[in-house]
Write a protein that holds these residues in place. Structure first.
Motif, PDB file in Angstrom:
ATOM      1  N   HIS A 230       0.799  -1.226   0.000  1.00  0.00           N
ATOM      2  CA  HIS A 230       0.000   0.000   0.000  1.00  0.00           C
ATOM      3  C   HIS A 230       0.841   1.291   0.000  1.00  0.00           C
ATOM      4  CE1 HIS A 230      -3.369   2.629   0.674  1.00  0.00           C
ATOM      5  NE2 HIS A 230      -2.712   3.157   1.677  1.00  0.00           N
ATOM      6  N   PRO A 231       1.896   1.410   0.871  1.00  0.00           N
ATOM      7  CA  PRO A 231       2.652   2.673   0.868  1.00  0.00           C
ATOM      8  C   PRO A 231       3.300   2.959  -0.489  1.00  0.00           C
ATOM      9  CG  PRO A 231       3.188   1.356   2.807  1.00  0.00           C
ATOM     10  CD  PRO A 231       2.366   0.487   1.897  1.00  0.00           C
ATOM     11  N   ALA A 232       3.739   1.892  -1.179  1.00  0.00           N
ATOM     12  CA  ALA A 232       4.365   2.084  -2.490  1.00  0.00           C
ATOM     13  C   ALA A 232       3.329   2.571  -3.502  1.00  0.00           C
ATOM     14  CB  ALA A 232       5.000   0.776  -2.959  1.00  0.00           C
ATOM     15  N   ARG A 233       2.118   2.034  -3.442  1.00  0.00           N
ATOM     16  CA  ARG A 233       1.060   2.474  -4.365  1.00  0.00           C
ATOM     17  C   ARG A 233       0.698   3.928  -4.091  1.00  0.00           C
ATOM     18  NH1 ARG A 233      -2.876  -2.632  -5.596  1.00  0.00           N
ATOM     19  NH2 ARG A 233      -1.294  -4.186  -5.175  1.00  0.00           N
ATOM     20  N   PHE A 234       0.615   4.235  -2.799  1.00  0.00           N
ATOM     21  CA  PHE A 234       0.258   5.604  -2.424  1.00  0.00           C
ATOM     22  C   PHE A 234       1.329   6.572  -2.932  1.00  0.00           C
ATOM     23  CE2 PHE A 234       0.838   9.125   0.551  1.00  0.00           C
ATOM     24  CZ  PHE A 234      -0.409   9.729   0.441  1.00  0.00           C
ATOM     25  N   TYR A 235       2.591   6.235  -2.684  1.00  0.00           N
ATOM     26  CA  TYR A 235       3.695   7.101  -3.114  1.00  0.00           C
ATOM     27  C   TYR A 235       3.668   7.279  -4.630  1.00  0.00           C
ATOM     28  CZ  TYR A 235       8.525   8.374  -4.259  1.00  0.00           C
ATOM     29  OH  TYR A 235       9.642   8.974  -4.784  1.00  0.00           O
ATOM     30  N   LEU A 236       3.489   6.174  -5.363  1.00  0.00           N
ATOM     31  CA  LEU A 236       3.460   6.255  -6.822  1.00  0.00           C
ATOM     32  C   LEU A 236       2.278   7.117  -7.282  1.00  0.00           C
ATOM     33  CD1 LEU A 236       4.676   5.354  -9.495  1.00  0.00           C
ATOM     34  CD2 LEU A 236       3.331   3.252  -9.369  1.00  0.00           C
ATOM     35  N   ALA A 237       1.127   6.944  -6.643  1.00  0.00           N
ATOM     36  CA  ALA A 237      -0.065   7.717  -7.045  1.00  0.00           C
ATOM     37  C   ALA A 237       0.158   9.218  -6.843  1.00  0.00           C
ATOM     38  CB  ALA A 237      -1.290   7.250  -6.261  1.00  0.00           C
ATOM     39  N   VAL A 238       0.680   9.604  -5.675  1.00  0.00           N
ATOM     40  CA  VAL A 238       0.841  11.053  -5.454  1.00  0.00           C
ATOM     41  C   VAL A 238       1.966  11.609  -6.333  1.00  0.00           C
ATOM     42  CG1 VAL A 238      -0.183  11.207  -3.144  1.00  0.00           C
ATOM     43  CG2 VAL A 238       2.248  10.734  -3.359  1.00  0.00           C
ATOM     44  N   LYS A 249      -5.829   8.488 -15.926  1.00  0.00           N
ATOM     45  CA  LYS A 249      -4.594   7.848 -16.419  1.00  0.00           C
ATOM     46  C   LYS A 249      -3.933   7.048 -15.301  1.00  0.00           C
ATOM     47  CE  LYS A 249      -3.827  10.401 -20.504  1.00  0.00           C
ATOM     48  NZ  LYS A 249      -3.624  11.745 -20.970  1.00  0.00           N
ATOM     49  N   ILE A 250      -3.995   7.567 -14.084  1.00  0.00           N
ATOM     50  CA  ILE A 250      -3.392   6.822 -12.962  1.00  0.00           C
ATOM     51  C   ILE A 250      -4.169   5.518 -12.744  1.00  0.00           C
ATOM     52  CG2 ILE A 250      -2.919   6.866 -10.475  1.00  0.00           C
ATOM     53  CD1 ILE A 250      -2.588   9.945 -10.787  1.00  0.00           C
ATOM     54  N   ILE A 251      -5.496   5.612 -12.763  1.00  0.00           N
ATOM     55  CA  ILE A 251      -6.317   4.399 -12.555  1.00  0.00           C
ATOM     56  C   ILE A 251      -6.049   3.398 -13.674  1.00  0.00           C
ATOM     57  CG2 ILE A 251      -8.693   3.524 -12.470  1.00  0.00           C
ATOM     58  CD1 ILE A 251      -9.397   6.340 -11.210  1.00  0.00           C
ATOM     59  N   ASP A 259      -4.216  -7.503  -8.451  1.00  0.00           N
ATOM     60  CA  ASP A 259      -5.388  -7.442  -7.561  1.00  0.00           C
ATOM     61  C   ASP A 259      -6.181  -6.157  -7.781  1.00  0.00           C
ATOM     62  OD1 ASP A 259      -3.613  -5.641  -6.574  1.00  0.00           O
ATOM     63  OD2 ASP A 259      -3.688  -6.325  -4.498  1.00  0.00           O
ATOM     64  N   PHE A 260      -6.113  -5.605  -9.001  1.00  0.00           N
ATOM     65  CA  PHE A 260      -6.763  -4.322  -9.292  1.00  0.00           C
ATOM     66  C   PHE A 260      -8.274  -4.382  -9.061  1.00  0.00           C
ATOM     67  CE2 PHE A 260      -9.002  -1.757 -12.557  1.00  0.00           C
ATOM     68  CZ  PHE A 260      -8.653  -0.500 -12.089  1.00  0.00           C
ATOM     69  N   LYS A 266     -10.268   3.844  -7.698  1.00  0.00           N
ATOM     70  CA  LYS A 266     -10.879   5.141  -8.020  1.00  0.00           C
ATOM     71  C   LYS A 266     -11.110   5.931  -6.737  1.00  0.00           C
ATOM     72  CE  LYS A 266     -14.639   6.754 -11.005  1.00  0.00           C
ATOM     73  NZ  LYS A 266     -15.536   7.530 -10.218  1.00  0.00           N
ATOM     74  N   TYR A 267     -11.636   5.241  -5.735  1.00  0.00           N
ATOM     75  CA  TYR A 267     -11.896   5.915  -4.454  1.00  0.00           C
ATOM     76  C   TYR A 267     -10.581   6.448  -3.868  1.00  0.00           C
ATOM     77  CZ  TYR A 267     -12.662   6.591   0.490  1.00  0.00           C
ATOM     78  OH  TYR A 267     -12.671   7.131   1.742  1.00  0.00           O
ATOM     79  N   GLN A 268      -9.546   5.598  -3.861  1.00  0.00           N
ATOM     80  CA  GLN A 268      -8.275   5.993  -3.224  1.00  0.00           C
ATOM     81  C   GLN A 268      -7.614   7.158  -3.968  1.00  0.00           C
ATOM     82  OE1 GLN A 268      -6.411   2.120  -3.174  1.00  0.00           O
ATOM     83  NE2 GLN A 268      -6.998   1.762  -1.049  1.00  0.00           N
ATOM     84  N   VAL A 269      -7.641   7.093  -5.290  1.00  0.00           N
ATOM     85  CA  VAL A 269      -6.993   8.158  -6.073  1.00  0.00           C
ATOM     86  C   VAL A 269      -7.765   9.474  -5.897  1.00  0.00           C
ATOM     87  CG1 VAL A 269      -6.459   8.920  -8.425  1.00  0.00           C
ATOM     88  CG2 VAL A 269      -5.908   6.586  -7.725  1.00  0.00           C
ATOM     89  N   GLU A 270      -9.086   9.387  -5.983  1.00  0.00           N
ATOM     90  CA  GLU A 270      -9.893  10.616  -5.827  1.00  0.00           C
ATOM     91  C   GLU A 270      -9.728  11.186  -4.423  1.00  0.00           C
ATOM     92  OE1 GLU A 270     -13.816   9.456  -7.004  1.00  0.00           O
ATOM     93  OE2 GLU A 270     -13.349   9.632  -9.154  1.00  0.00           O
TER      94      GLU A 270
END
Ligand code: SF4
Length: 309
Positions: A230-238, A249-251, A259-260, A266-270
């Protein structure tokens, strides 16, 4: 009692399952079994895997053979995306069985997966290295939130089952390569490839260009369809927001994760965009364990300034 065909068919990666199949040669994998194996993989891919319903022991044995054949097909194909999707699907199936399992069976399975635990004074304890190896990388499992005594970490029963799910996923992802398999496996792999919807690494065009080493590693992992904590996904997203990528584009890029879930992503990115999370400093990235070089730039976003972007 631990073992037997009912246990084996729920947990087809165990020694109990191998024991049942030990007298079978490859000839036992008929065309029908190969079809079942291909279906098991496509169900994993489509998110339609279901618990099996069997008319008798022969059908359970066939299901075990189909699992073994599916592993051979994947070991031959060496397709990270398919293998990781299969691993996620099978490990979630295992997790769904565990709540109805006897404590004796859960303990036996956990031990076989490398997660032995002890119960002491109403606490469930696992050794620290085991905890570190099999817990998902989420803030919930950070050691700072844990009681550690004499090298043991206290966990709950649901956490132990979640660790078992993780152990199954890792076990399946370490699939051995299969060279020169029998013709039936080769033709099944070919058929599987023909049946797959043509996929491409989505949104990759926007990600070409120069990025700092920590981000390059994460982008490469996504391209290889590997799961990221999760922290890696969060870091990459921001970070991707920071360089101007849209939510869509991120989604789309994150859809490459085995495990998409479009809804959750969508919820997490928004949510991250709405809260205005900014790209962490290099010092914070070091703290996440994701820094991969000493770039001397203070913030990963400064990479672009340095590169004259
Ligand atoms: S120094 Fe900063 S930009 Fe470079 S790898 Fe580490 S976190 Fe990334």
């Amino acid at each position: 009692m631990v073992g037997g065909i009912d246990f084996a068919v729920r947990y087809p990666f165990t020694s109990a399952a191998k024991e049942i199949l030990k007298s079978d040669s490859f000839a036992a994998v008929t065309d029908e079994i190969a079809d079942m194996a291909v279906r098991r993989i496509t169900d994993a891919l489509n998110g339609t895997a279901r618990k099996g319903v069997y008319a008798g022991n022969e059908e359970k044995r066939e299901d075990l053979l189909a699992y073994a054949a599916a592993r051979m097909i994947l070991g031959y194909m060496r397709n990270n995306y398919l293998t990781n999707k299969f691993a996620v699907s099978e490990s979630k199936k295992v997790r769904s069985f565990l709540d109805d399992e006897s404590m004796e069976n859960v303990d036996a399975l956990a031990t076989e997966l490398g997660i032995p635990s002890v119960r002491k004074e109403n606490a469930l304890l696992v050794r620290l290295p085991v905890f570190l190896r099999f817990t998902p990388r989420s803030p919930h499992y950070q050691l700072i939130n844990r009681r550690i005594t004499s090298g043991f970490v206290a966990i709950t029963e649901p956490e132990k089952k979640r660790m078992m799910e993780e152990a199954v996923r890792k076990h399946i992802e370490r699939l051995p390569l299969v060279k020169n398999p029998p013709e039936r496996i080769v033709s099944s792999a070919k058929r599987l490839l023909d049946e797959l919807p043509k996929r491409e690494i989505r949104a990759v065009a926007e990600l070409e260009g120069s990025h700092p080493p920590c981000i390059v590693e994460l982008i490469d992992a996504v391209k290889k369809h590997q799961n990221l904590p999760h922290p890696a996904r969060f870091y990459l997203a921001v970070y991707l927001m920071g360089i101007g990528l849209s939510n869509e584009k991120i989604i789309s890029f994150f859809s490459n994760f085995p495990d998409f879930s479009e809804k959750i992503t969508k919820y997490q990115v928004e949510h991250a965009r709405k809260r205005g999370y900014s790209v962490p400093s290099c010092a914070s990235v070091v703290g996440y364990g994701l820094c991969r070089a000493n770039c001397g730039i203070g913030s990963p976003l400064n990479w672009h300034k340095r590169a004259g972007k």
